[in-house]
Design an enzyme around this catalytic site. Sequence first.
Site, PDB file in Angstrom:
ATOM      1  CE  LYS A  71      26.316  20.783  85.858  1.00  0.00           C
ATOM      2  NZ  LYS A  71      26.353  20.323  87.216  1.00  0.00           N
TER       3      LYS A  71
ATOM      4  CB  SER B 240      30.026  19.192  82.620  1.00  0.00           C
ATOM      5  OG  SER B 240      29.608  18.651  81.770  1.00  0.00           O
TER       6      SER B 240
ATOM      7  CE1 TYR C  29      24.550  19.403  83.005  1.00  0.00           C
ATOM      8  CE2 TYR C  29      26.013  18.933  81.226  1.00  0.00           C
ATOM      9  CZ  TYR C  29      25.917  18.748  82.328  1.00  0.00           C
ATOM     10  OH  TYR C  29      26.429  18.005  83.301  1.00  0.00           O
TER      11      TYR C  29
HETATM   12  C1  UD1 Z   1      27.188  14.707  77.356  1.00  0.00           C
HETATM   13  C2  UD1 Z   1      27.863  15.930  77.701  1.00  0.00           C
HETATM   14  C3  UD1 Z   1      28.661  15.344  79.288  1.00  0.00           C
HETATM   15  C4  UD1 Z   1      27.643  15.439  80.217  1.00  0.00           C
HETATM   16  C5  UD1 Z   1      26.758  13.868  79.454  1.00  0.00           C
HETATM   17  C6  UD1 Z   1      25.657  13.945  80.807  1.00  0.00           C
HETATM   18  C7  UD1 Z   1      28.814  17.326  76.093  1.00  0.00           C
HETATM   19  C8  UD1 Z   1      29.661  17.498  74.840  1.00  0.00           C
HETATM   20  N1  UD1 Z   1      28.968  16.146  76.813  1.00  0.00           N
HETATM   21  O1  UD1 Z   1      27.950  13.701  77.171  1.00  0.00           O
HETATM   22  O2  UD1 Z   1      29.553  16.736  79.545  1.00  0.00           O
HETATM   23  O3  UD1 Z   1      28.211  15.020  81.257  1.00  0.00           O
HETATM   24  O4  UD1 Z   1      26.194  14.510  78.264  1.00  0.00           O
HETATM   25  O5  UD1 Z   1      24.386  13.469  80.097  1.00  0.00           O
HETATM   26  O6  UD1 Z   1      27.895  18.015  75.938  1.00  0.00           O
HETATM   27  N2  UD1 Z   1      25.082   7.514  71.809  1.00  0.00           N
HETATM   28  C9  UD1 Z   1      24.603   6.677  71.016  1.00  0.00           C
HETATM   29  N3  UD1 Z   1      23.509   6.249  70.991  1.00  0.00           N
HETATM   30  C10 UD1 Z   1      22.741   6.599  72.143  1.00  0.00           C
HETATM   31  C11 UD1 Z   1      23.304   7.313  73.267  1.00  0.00           C
HETATM   32  C12 UD1 Z   1      24.639   7.817  72.830  1.00  0.00           C
HETATM   33  O7  UD1 Z   1      25.089   6.654  69.612  1.00  0.00           O
HETATM   34  O8  UD1 Z   1      21.628   6.113  72.206  1.00  0.00           O
HETATM   35  C13 UD1 Z   1      26.292   8.109  71.531  1.00  0.00           C
HETATM   36  C14 UD1 Z   1      26.676   9.391  71.400  1.00  0.00           C
HETATM   37  O9  UD1 Z   1      26.355  10.048  70.071  1.00  0.00           O
HETATM   38  C15 UD1 Z   1      27.941  10.043  71.987  1.00  0.00           C
HETATM   39  C16 UD1 Z   1      28.191   8.890  73.047  1.00  0.00           C
HETATM   40  O10 UD1 Z   1      27.264   7.964  72.539  1.00  0.00           O
HETATM   41  O11 UD1 Z   1      28.958   9.872  70.966  1.00  0.00           O
HETATM   42  C17 UD1 Z   1      28.084   9.262  74.235  1.00  0.00           C
HETATM   43  O12 UD1 Z   1      26.753   9.777  74.446  1.00  0.00           O
HETATM   44  P1  UD1 Z   1      26.094  10.272  75.843  1.00  0.00           P
HETATM   45  O13 UD1 Z   1      26.172   9.205  76.742  1.00  0.00           O
HETATM   46  O14 UD1 Z   1      24.628  10.987  75.569  1.00  0.00           O
HETATM   47  O15 UD1 Z   1      27.114  11.475  76.367  1.00  0.00           O
HETATM   48  P2  UD1 Z   1      27.592  12.910  75.525  1.00  0.00           P
HETATM   49  O16 UD1 Z   1      26.733  13.630  74.833  1.00  0.00           O
HETATM   50  O17 UD1 Z   1      29.105  12.466  75.099  1.00  0.00           O
END
Ligand code: UD1
Length: 327
Positions: free
Chosen positions: A144, A116, A140
């Site tokens: 990895k 990841s 997490y």
């Molecule tokens: C994280 C991990 C990634 C992993 C993934 C699996 C890190 C840096 N990245 O990705 O390697 O594969 O989780 O679960 O640890 N967001 C919102 N509202 C929401 C949900 C998300 O605004 O309700 C935003 C988050 O702030 C982020 C983006 O959407 O900026 C993506 O979020 P998310 O889908 O949770 O993935 P990551 O945190 O980027």
Amino acid sequence: MKVLVVGGAGYIGSHVVHAFLSAGHDVTVFDNLSSGQLINLVPGTGFIAGDIRHPDDLDAAFSRGFDAFVHLAAFKAVGESMSEPEKYSVNNLSGTINILNAACAHGCKRMVFSSSAAIFGSPQYLPIDEAHPANPESYYGFTKLEIERILAWYDRIRGLRFAALRYFNAAGYDPDGTVLGLESNPQNLLPIIMEVAMGWRKELQIFGNDYDTRDGTCVRDYVHVSDLARAHVLALETIDREDESLTVNLGSETGITVTEMLETAREVTGVEIPARYVDRRPGDPSELYATSAHAKKRIGWEAELSDCKTLISSTWDVYRKHQTAEK
Ligand code: UD1
């Protein structure tokens, strides 16, 4: 090749199974169905119900004789890994060691591992390449990274050849409609947006709009799950041919903001999708995207389906099928 896909009933795993079958390989799934679902089992696949925490289950599976295996069985919620690290120790770390020991004991020494982008932590520079320092900010991500290190030792001592694939943000669904299972209680952005569009959730909470990005919301590198799945096949074929392990980043090389994802989802679905800005989520880096130049050179891979519209429309198609099924 005869391939065992550990975690093959999950969201990414079922796409990986589909890619191996399409490339003409013989596939068996090993899964405990804790988050995987039987509906995801692609026809033509063998199935072994088993748990990676139980060495006997793995011993029985590998005794059937496989040329290679793919390991995708892991918990993956970043936040949960910080509140319940024990779960991640037992499943992600011990479970992987159990798999490696069973595979090596049965002479199965070709492997593709789901790693990841979480191993990197906050970026020191962009785009993130394979040489970027690894400094995970979640337990997490730490699991990895530790597994990548263990794999290097099994390569050296046991002759295990592995491909470690560092996924950026996996999203989308197989455009052919072969995978239909929805993740229950999803934690990731796109399935959450879909649940709001379906009326299953009230609104999307956007975690922060004061980042130093083009619209103030976080930038991520979303890569289509079918693109990721294809990389597994290419990676396994490469390590088998070259008898050498490899590690590659898999991203689309395109950053998409949360707002861009939301706006495109509104356009594709034709639904309003209520959203509200809330505080930043702790631990979220403002911007993350990969270079996949090394993946292109090493395994001949690049993303083909990872544009924002395809990510959303392929996902929306699957959600809509569930809506129709419920009527
Ligand atoms: C994280 C991990 C990634 C992993 C993934 C699996 C890190 C840096 N990245 O990705 O390697 O594969 O989780 O679960 O640890 N967001 C919102 N509202 C929401 C949900 C998300 O605004 O309700 C935003 C988050 O702030 C982020 C983006 O959407 O900026 C993506 O979020 P998310 O889908 O949770 O993935 P990551 O945190 O980027």
